[in-house]
Design an enzyme around this catalytic site. Sequence first.
Site, PDB file in Angstrom:
ATOM      1  N   GLU A 246     -94.350  33.940  -2.429  1.00 20.92           N
ATOM      2  CA  GLU A 246     -95.557  33.130  -2.239  1.00 20.92           C
ATOM      3  C   GLU A 246     -95.377  32.440  -0.900  1.00 20.92           C
ATOM      4  OE1 GLU A 246     -97.790  30.378  -1.796  1.00 20.92           O
ATOM      5  OE2 GLU A 246     -97.058  29.333  -3.591  1.00 20.92           O
TER       6      GLU A 246
ATOM      7  N   CYS B 166     -99.226  25.210   1.037  1.00 21.41           N
ATOM      8  CA  CYS B 166     -99.457  26.570   1.518  1.00 21.41           C
ATOM      9  C   CYS B 166    -100.930  26.912   1.458  1.00 21.41           C
ATOM     10  CB  CYS B 166     -98.635  27.552   0.698  1.00 21.41           C
ATOM     11  SG  CYS B 166     -98.857  27.319  -1.058  1.00 21.41           S
TER      12      CYS B 166
ATOM     13  N   LYS C 126     -81.992  27.879  -5.940  1.00 22.94           N
ATOM     14  CA  LYS C 126     -81.572  27.231  -4.694  1.00 22.94           C
ATOM     15  C   LYS C 126     -82.774  26.428  -4.212  1.00 22.94           C
ATOM     16  CE  LYS C 126     -81.672  27.206  -0.703  1.00 22.94           C
ATOM     17  NZ  LYS C 126     -82.261  26.094   0.097  1.00 22.94           N
TER      18      LYS C 126
ATOM     19  N   GLU D  85     -99.822  28.948  10.817  1.00 22.24           N
ATOM     20  CA  GLU D  85     -99.774  27.854   9.842  1.00 22.24           C
ATOM     21  C   GLU D  85     -99.098  26.645  10.483  1.00 22.24           C
ATOM     22  OE1 GLU D  85     -97.180  28.413   6.394  1.00 22.24           O
ATOM     23  OE2 GLU D  85     -98.830  27.641   5.161  1.00 22.24           O
TER      24      GLU D  85
HETATM   25  P1  ADP Z   1     -90.189  25.724   4.818  1.00 23.81           P
HETATM   26  O1  ADP Z   1     -88.988  24.826   4.798  1.00 23.81           O
HETATM   27  O2  ADP Z   1     -90.995  25.651   6.049  1.00 23.81           O
HETATM   28  O3  ADP Z   1     -90.968  25.754   3.544  1.00 23.81           O
HETATM   29  P2  ADP Z   1     -88.497  28.039   4.618  1.00 23.81           P
HETATM   30  O4  ADP Z   1     -89.153  29.306   4.254  1.00 23.81           O
HETATM   31  O5  ADP Z   1     -87.528  28.045   5.733  1.00 23.81           O
HETATM   32  O6  ADP Z   1     -89.686  27.147   4.952  1.00 23.81           O
HETATM   33  O7  ADP Z   1     -87.765  27.386   3.366  1.00 23.81           O
HETATM   34  C1  ADP Z   1     -88.048  27.686   2.028  1.00 23.81           C
HETATM   35  C2  ADP Z   1     -86.738  27.870   1.287  1.00 23.81           C
HETATM   36  O8  ADP Z   1     -86.064  29.001   1.823  1.00 23.81           O
HETATM   37  C3  ADP Z   1     -85.763  26.710   1.407  1.00 23.81           C
HETATM   38  O9  ADP Z   1     -85.122  26.533   0.159  1.00 23.81           O
HETATM   39  C4  ADP Z   1     -84.787  27.207   2.455  1.00 23.81           C
HETATM   40  O10 ADP Z   1     -83.506  26.623   2.368  1.00 23.81           O
HETATM   41  C5  ADP Z   1     -84.724  28.673   2.124  1.00 23.81           C
HETATM   42  N1  ADP Z   1     -84.282  29.540   3.227  1.00 23.81           N
HETATM   43  C6  ADP Z   1     -84.339  29.332   4.558  1.00 23.81           C
HETATM   44  N2  ADP Z   1     -83.864  30.400   5.232  1.00 23.81           N
HETATM   45  C7  ADP Z   1     -83.483  31.324   4.306  1.00 23.81           C
HETATM   46  C8  ADP Z   1     -82.943  32.653   4.356  1.00 23.81           C
HETATM   47  N3  ADP Z   1     -82.683  33.249   5.496  1.00 23.81           N
HETATM   48  N4  ADP Z   1     -82.716  33.292   3.198  1.00 23.81           N
HETATM   49  C9  ADP Z   1     -83.009  32.721   2.008  1.00 23.81           C
HETATM   50  N5  ADP Z   1     -83.509  31.473   1.894  1.00 23.81           N
HETATM   51  C10 ADP Z   1     -83.751  30.771   3.014  1.00 23.81           C
END
Ligand code: ADP
Length: 494
Positions: A254, A288, A179, A387
């Site tokens: 990570e 990061c 995903k 961050e």
């Molecule tokens: P950023 O966009 O700031 O890197 P996120 O951690 O929100 O931070 O996003 C990283 C990934 O996690 C993206 O692919 C996002 O769609 C996905 N994501 C966001 N919320 C969730 C969740 N509750 N469970 C699983 N995946 C998520």
Amino acid sequence: MSKTAERYDHFVDGESVASTGDERIDVVYPYDGEVWASVPAGTTADVDRAVETARAAAAEWRETSPSERRATLYGIADALDDHAEELGELETRQNGKLLREMAGQTDALGEWYRYYGSLVETARGDTVPVENKDGGLFNYVDHEPYGVVGAITPWNSPLMLTTWKLAPALAAGNAFVHKPSEQTPVSALRFAAILRDETDLPDGVYNVVTGAGETGAALAEHDGVDKLAFTGSTATGRAVGAAAGRALNPVSLELGGKSPNVILPSADLDNAINGVVKGIFAATGQTCLAGSRVLVHEAVHDEFVERFTERARSVTLGDPMAPETEMGPVAFREQWETVREYVEAGDAEGATVAYGGEQPDGTPGECFVQPTVLVDVDNGMQVAREEIFGPVASVIEVEDETDAVETANDTDYGLAAGVWTEDMRQAHRVADALEAGTVWVNEYRTLSHRSPFGGFGDSGLGRENGAEALDEYRQTKSVWIDLDGEVDDPFTLG
Ligand code: ADP
């Protein structure tokens, strides 16, 4: 959306597959705000289909020999080499990071597949001397894939952070459901099509379901997934980790960082300033491992601040595709607003904006922000603890080496750290004392497929890259063979 925006679908079992839902997500070029593609917001049913496909494919993929897997991974590497430029451009169109950075990444990705292909080809199990029985026992330890890996990745380095998971996962014999970030889904879809058309990776081993957080959550919660791999924010990492905990699945996380870059009096200041710029302004601070806390010894603090601010002023902002550009926009408007809010929070807490914090005149769209230098920062301030994920350096004055180390370690995070000193003993001493998964001495932001990367503390769990990463994607089995054909006393352990 512009008329020419391309519509993409999920990629499952070697095919483009329409979503069971109608909702779609626009993909935007952050440089000028153009919507140039759209992807489905994946539903739970979409995730189900991808996981089922991966389960079926995993059963066959795990039976391939190490040599076959090595050959397939080498083929993936060759295909990536052939498409590095195209994929690099796609990355820039999605997240607005410099083409030279993104094409540099896609150009290097093949090496990960070669490395893990070679590792699995040369890997051996162990025999263990076990002596607890007369007549003997033979014990060997072997490794097996988990089955289906569910991977969730962010927007900042989409294909590179996918590769850090996919290459060891495939080498170990797993299938994969990915995903990608809702901001950057297209490169994964294009990569999937390249794998189908130009490599012999069987259909169904790599599947892509697009969507936002809900789709990610559906994958993280899915009971057909055997192992989770995630890169992103610490907050989302906790949610993914909790889902893994409920299912008792292993998880690699990570996550974020607030990495210290420590400058000590004997540092070569020209070099250190370049290293600090590399740590926080390269990639517009959207990594990061950004060196976002700059800890400077009082003996060199004022000179450092003057020269570093001058350097920040001279950074060339502009078109991420142009070779002369040093800093592009941040990846989307909300991120720009976050950066602004932090600069204001720093100001309110008593930090001084020595330079930056604004959208510079003459830059298009609404995502540019100047490289920003905050001084008079105390390590307790929000701008030193959280961050920001933008080009904001928080400069903190420290008294001596002990204060530098204590301040560096006074953080929830522990992803990376830099130290600048020409004193070799001090370099080793400080590297040893810093609580971080990666420490650079007189460099910053160097990585290799061969060297493990990951965080201490709230920066994550597990390691990517290096031989360690292969073990994140396989489980250990210990097999005991009785050599004398007789069971000992059935009521005694032994
Ligand atoms: P950023 O966009 O700031 O890197 P996120 O951690 O929100 O931070 O996003 C990283 C990934 O996690 C993206 O692919 C996002 O769609 C996905 N994501 C966001 N919320 C969730 C969740 N509750 N469970 C699983 N995946 C998520």
